[in-house]
Design a protein around this motif. Structure first.
Motif, PDB file in Angstrom:
ATOM      1  N   ILE A  51    -107.867  12.230  99.272  1.00 18.61           N
ATOM      2  CA  ILE A  51    -106.921  13.419 100.009  1.00 18.61           C
ATOM      3  C   ILE A  51    -105.687  12.513  99.962  1.00 18.61           C
ATOM      4  N   GLU A  52    -104.318  13.128  99.456  1.00 17.07           N
ATOM      5  CA  GLU A  52    -103.146  12.379  99.521  1.00 17.07           C
ATOM      6  C   GLU A  52    -102.238  12.933 100.609  1.00 17.07           C
ATOM      7  N   THR A  53    -102.306  14.389 100.377  1.00 19.51           N
ATOM      8  CA  THR A  53    -101.267  15.325 101.505  1.00 19.51           C
ATOM      9  C   THR A  53    -101.994  16.382 101.894  1.00 19.51           C
ATOM     10  N   VAL A  54    -101.800  16.821 103.032  1.00 20.71           N
ATOM     11  CA  VAL A  54    -102.382  18.063 103.668  1.00 20.71           C
ATOM     12  C   VAL A  54    -100.763  18.387 104.400  1.00 20.71           C
ATOM     13  N   GLU A  55    -100.680  19.741 104.149  1.00 18.67           N
ATOM     14  CA  GLU A  55     -99.290  20.383 104.626  1.00 18.67           C
ATOM     15  C   GLU A  55     -99.713  21.882 104.944  1.00 18.67           C
ATOM     16  N   PHE A  56     -98.872  22.045 106.101  1.00 17.42           N
ATOM     17  CA  PHE A  56     -99.080  23.421 106.842  1.00 17.42           C
ATOM     18  C   PHE A  56     -97.740  23.775 107.190  1.00 17.42           C
ATOM     19  N   ASN A  57     -97.322  25.085 106.443  1.00 11.03           N
ATOM     20  CA  ASN A  57     -96.046  25.588 106.672  1.00 11.03           C
ATOM     21  C   ASN A  57     -95.940  27.015 107.444  1.00 11.03           C
ATOM     22  N   LYS A  58     -95.190  26.888 108.291  1.00 10.96           N
ATOM     23  CA  LYS A  58     -95.042  28.266 108.793  1.00 10.96           C
ATOM     24  C   LYS A  58     -93.442  28.473 109.137  1.00 10.96           C
ATOM     25  N   ASP A  59     -92.921  29.567 108.493  1.00 10.59           N
ATOM     26  CA  ASP A  59     -91.458  29.686 108.539  1.00 10.59           C
ATOM     27  C   ASP A  59     -91.023  31.059 108.234  1.00 10.59           C
ATOM     28  N   GLY A  60     -89.942  31.310 108.460  1.00  2.67           N
ATOM     29  CA  GLY A  60     -89.199  32.725 108.440  1.00  2.67           C
ATOM     30  C   GLY A  60     -87.778  32.746 108.628  1.00  2.67           C
ATOM     31  N   ALA A  61     -87.221  33.822 108.561  1.00  3.19           N
ATOM     32  CA  ALA A  61     -85.706  34.122 108.812  1.00  3.19           C
ATOM     33  C   ALA A  61     -85.438  35.358 108.496  1.00  3.19           C
ATOM     34  N   LEU A  62     -84.490  35.946 109.313  1.00  4.86           N
ATOM     35  CA  LEU A  62     -84.025  37.200 109.201  1.00  4.86           C
ATOM     36  C   LEU A  62     -82.543  37.085 108.624  1.00  4.86           C
ATOM     37  N   GLY A  63     -82.037  37.686 107.636  1.00  2.00           N
ATOM     38  CA  GLY A  63     -80.910  37.901 107.006  1.00  2.00           C
ATOM     39  C   GLY A  63     -80.141  39.192 107.118  1.00  2.00           C
ATOM     40  N   ILE A  64     -78.916  39.270 107.409  1.00  2.00           N
ATOM     41  CA  ILE A  64     -78.253  40.531 107.687  1.00  2.00           C
ATOM     42  C   ILE A  64     -77.036  40.429 106.742  1.00  2.00           C
ATOM     43  N   SER A  65     -76.839  41.671 106.214  1.00  2.00           N
ATOM     44  CA  SER A  65     -75.491  41.885 105.187  1.00  2.00           C
ATOM     45  C   SER A  65     -74.765  43.159 105.718  1.00  2.00           C
ATOM     46  N   LEU A  66     -73.593  43.189 106.237  1.00  2.00           N
ATOM     47  CA  LEU A  66     -72.980  44.418 106.450  1.00  2.00           C
ATOM     48  C   LEU A  66     -71.503  44.645 106.059  1.00  2.00           C
ATOM     49  N   TYR A  67     -71.220  45.881 106.036  1.00  2.00           N
ATOM     50  CA  TYR A  67     -70.051  46.031 105.126  1.00  2.00           C
ATOM     51  C   TYR A  67     -69.052  46.815 105.891  1.00  2.00           C
ATOM     52  N   ARG A  68     -67.927  46.578 105.738  1.00  2.00           N
ATOM     53  CA  ARG A  68     -66.720  47.200 106.377  1.00  2.00           C
ATOM     54  C   ARG A  68     -65.522  47.229 105.330  1.00  2.00           C
ATOM     55  N   ASP A  69     -65.284  48.515 105.026  1.00  2.00           N
ATOM     56  CA  ASP A  69     -64.393  48.940 104.042  1.00  2.00           C
ATOM     57  C   ASP A  69     -64.247  48.050 102.491  1.00  2.00           C
ATOM     58  N   GLY A  70     -65.472  48.050 102.262  1.00  2.00           N
ATOM     59  CA  GLY A  70     -65.928  47.299 101.070  1.00  2.00           C
ATOM     60  C   GLY A  70     -65.851  45.875 101.335  1.00  2.00           C
ATOM     61  N   CYS A  71     -65.556  45.340 102.328  1.00  2.00           N
ATOM     62  CA  CYS A  71     -65.881  43.835 102.591  1.00  2.00           C
ATOM     63  C   CYS A  71     -67.253  43.364 102.936  1.00  2.00           C
ATOM     64  N   LYS A  72     -67.890  42.452 102.829  1.00  2.00           N
ATOM     65  CA  LYS A  72     -69.507  42.214 103.233  1.00  2.00           C
ATOM     66  C   LYS A  72     -69.209  40.835 103.908  1.00  2.00           C
ATOM     67  N   GLY A  73     -70.209  40.846 104.994  1.00  2.00           N
ATOM     68  CA  GLY A  73     -70.221  39.632 105.628  1.00  2.00           C
ATOM     69  C   GLY A  73     -72.131  39.656 105.661  1.00  2.00           C
ATOM     70  N   SER A  74     -72.331  38.383 105.575  1.00  2.00           N
ATOM     71  CA  SER A  74     -73.758  37.828 105.728  1.00  2.00           C
ATOM     72  C   SER A  74     -74.139  36.709 106.621  1.00  2.00           C
TER      73      SER A  74
END
Length: 447
Positions: A51-74
Motif C-alpha cells: 500500500i502506498e496511499t489510502v485517501e478518503f475525501n468528503k467535500d461539497g459546495a453550494l454555488g449560486i448565480s443570480l441576475y439583475r438587469d442582465g448583470c450576473k453575480g456568482s
C-alpha cells in the motif's frame, strides 16, 4: 449508504438550495440558480503489492448565480448553515451590481425545464473498506507480474469507490436532485526485454456497480499483456498508410467532434465545423446516437446543469451533422434552441460496420494500429491534426511489430470523411461508446 440516509441527505440539500433561492428573491433579484454537490470517496493505491496511499475525501459546495438587469453575480460556500448561505447570496448580489450587462445571460427558458425524473439506476452504494480496495489493487499487480518474465516492475495499481449527490434549483420553480456512484480499478505495468528496451502500459475497469468491475486478475493480466506487446518497438518509414485507431483512441477522435460542435467554439468562430449544421461531414453509413436515459450509463442524466430536460437525439444521422451542442447562453448568442448540453454529452453510441477489431486489421492489409497518442497538436480552428503516436505495424493483415516515436497527421474534416469502418466490439468505459475506427489514409512521420 442506505436509501433512507440518502433521501435524508437529498432533502437537506434541497432545503439549502430552496433557502438560497428564497433569499435571492427577497433581495429583489430577477432570476437565480443554485447548484450543490456533495461527494465522498475512498481510494487506495499500491505498488509492488504494498500500500502506498489510502485517501478518503468528503467535500461539497453550494454555488449560486443570480441576475439583475442582465448583470450576473456568482459566489459559493462549503458551509451550508443558514447564515453562510445568506452571506453567499448577498455576496453574489453585490457582485452582480458591478458587472456589465450581458443580454444573452440568464436562466435557461422555463419551457425547457425537466418535468419528469426517471430513475436511471445510477446509485449503487456498497460498504467498502480500505482493506477490500487494497486487496483488489494488489491482486491486479500480482496477476500482472505472473504473466511474463519481461514484466519487471509495477507503476502502481489503484482501486476507487465514490458516491455523490447533486441538487439543482432555479427561480423557475425547478428543484431536483439525485445520487450516483462510480467504482474503478486500474493497473500500470513496466516491462523490459533483453536489449534493455523498457515500455509501460495499463488497463482499467469502471462501473456504476461495484460487482460489475472486471476481476482484478483480468485487469492485471491485460495490463501486462499490453505492456509486453510494446517491447521492441521501433520507428517506421515516413509515408502514408491506413490507420486503425484502437477504441480508446477512437473516443479521443470523437472528442474533437464534441469540441467543434459545442456552442462556445461556434459563437466564437473558433471551430473547423462552423456553419456545418445539416451538412454531410461523415460517410453515408455513419451515425451517432445520444441516449441520456440509458440505465446505469456512465454519462446518463435526467437533465443538464441548467435543469434542461435531456432527451434521445441523433448527433449525426447518415453522415449528416444533425445538431450542435448548445447551452442557454450559446443558443441565445447564435439565435438557436438550447439542446440541453450544459455540462457535457450523454452516452454517445457510434454505428459499426459489423466487423470485429481483428477483422479490421485484416481488412487494412498494410497499415498502422494506433494504441496511444501524445501531445496537443490539434488546431480546432482549421482542423489540422498532428500528434505523436505508438502502436503496431501491420502487413498483409498481420501485426508485424510494435511502433513508437512517430507522428500521425491529417485534417479532422478529411479524417471524418475518410472513416472506412468501425468495429462492433465497443469500448463501453467512457461517455463515447465506439469500436476501433479505420481511416483510409494518414501521413506518417517516422524515419
Amino acid at each position: 449508504m442506505s436509501d433512507t440516509r440518502i433521501e435524508t441527505q437529498l432533502d437537506a440539500l434541497k432545503e439549502a438550495v430552496a433557502m438560497a433561492l428564497d433569499y435571492a428573491s427577497q433581495l429583489g433579484c430577477q432570476a437565480a440558480e443554485v447548484a450543490i454537490s456533495k461527494q465522498q470517496g475512498l481510494s487506495v493505491s499500491t505498488r509492488l503489492q504494498e500500500i502506498e496511499t489510502v485517501e478518503f475525501n468528503k467535500d461539497g459546495a453550494l454555488g449560486i448565480s443570480l441576475y439583475r438587469d442582465g448583470c450576473k453575480g456568482s459566489s459559493s460556500t462549503s458551509d451550508l448553515s443558514p447564515q453562510a448561505i445568506r452571506e453567499a447570496v448577498k455576496a453574489a448580489d453585490n457582485i452582480a451590481k458591478f458587472t456589465s450587462a450581458d443580454p444573452f445571460s440568464g436562466l435557461a427558458d422555463a419551457s425547457l425545464m425537466a418535468r419528469h425524473f426517471p430513475d436511471l439506476d445510477l446509485y449503487h452504494p456498497q460498504d467498502i473498506t480500505p482493506a477490500t480496495l487494497a486487496e483488489m489493487a494488489c491482486s491486479a499487480e500480482a496477476a500482472a507480474m505472473d504473466v511474463d518474465s519481461r514484466i519487471k516492475n509495477s507503476d502502481g495499481a489503484s482501486a476507487n469507490a465514490h458516491t455523490g449527490i447533486k441538487v439543482y434549483g432555479n427561480s423557475h420553480g425547478f428543484l431536483n436532485g439525485y445520487a450516483s456512484s462510480r467504482y474503478s480499478l486500474s493497473c500500470v505495468m513496466i516491462g523490459e526485454d533483453a536489449q534493455g528496451d523498457m515500455q509501460r502500459d495499463y488497463d482499467y475497469s469502471v462501473s456504476r456497480q461495484f460487482n460489475q468491475l472486471l476481476d482484478p486478475a483480468i485487469v492485471g493480466r491485460q495490463a501486462a499483456q499490453k505492456t509486453v506487446g510494446r517491447l521492441g518497438a521501433r520507428k517506421i518509414a515516413t509515408g502514408q498508410l491506413p490507420v486503425l485507431l484502437a477504441p480508446e483512441i477512437a473516443t479521443g477522435l470523437m472528442g474533437h467532434l464534441i469540441g467543434a460542435i459545442s456552442g462556445g467554439s461556434l459563437y466564437r468562430k473558433s471551430s473547423f465545423l462552423l456553419d456545418s449544421l445539416d451538412t454531410k461531414i461523415f460517410p453515408d453509413w455513419f451515425s451517432i446516437a445520444e441516449e441520456p436515459h440509458m440505465l446505469s450509463g456512465l454519462a446518463s442524466a435526467p437533465y443538464d446543469s441548467e435543469g434542461v430536460a435531456t432527451r434521445d437525439r441523433a448527433i449525426v444521422q447518415d453522415g449528416v451533422l444533425a445538431t450542435y451542442l448548445l447551452t442557454s447562453y450559446s443558443a441565445r448568442k447564435m439565435g438557436m434552441t438550447n439542446t440541453g448540453h450544459a455540462g457535457g454529452i450523454y452516452n454517445w453510441t457510434l454505428t459499426d460496420t459489423g466487423h470485429t477489431f481483428d477483422e479490421l486489421i485484416a481488412q487494412m492489409g498494410t497499415g498502422l494500429i494506433v494504441t496511444e497518442v501524445m501531445g496537443q497538436g490539434v488546431n480546432m480552428v482549421n482542423g489540422d491534426y498532428s500528434r505523436g503516436a505508438a502502436g503496431f505495424y501491420v502487413e498483409n493483415g498481420v501485426i508485424q511489430y510494435p511502433v513508437e516515436e512517430i507522428t500521425i497527421a491529417g485534417n479532422l474534416k478529411d479524417m471524418f470523411q475518410d472513416i472506412q469502418a468501425i468495429s462492433s466490439d465497443r469500448d463501453l468505459r467512457s461517455s463515447i461508446r465506439t469500436g476501433g475506427i479505420l481511416l483510409g489514409n494518414m501521413k506518417i512521420a517516422g524515419n
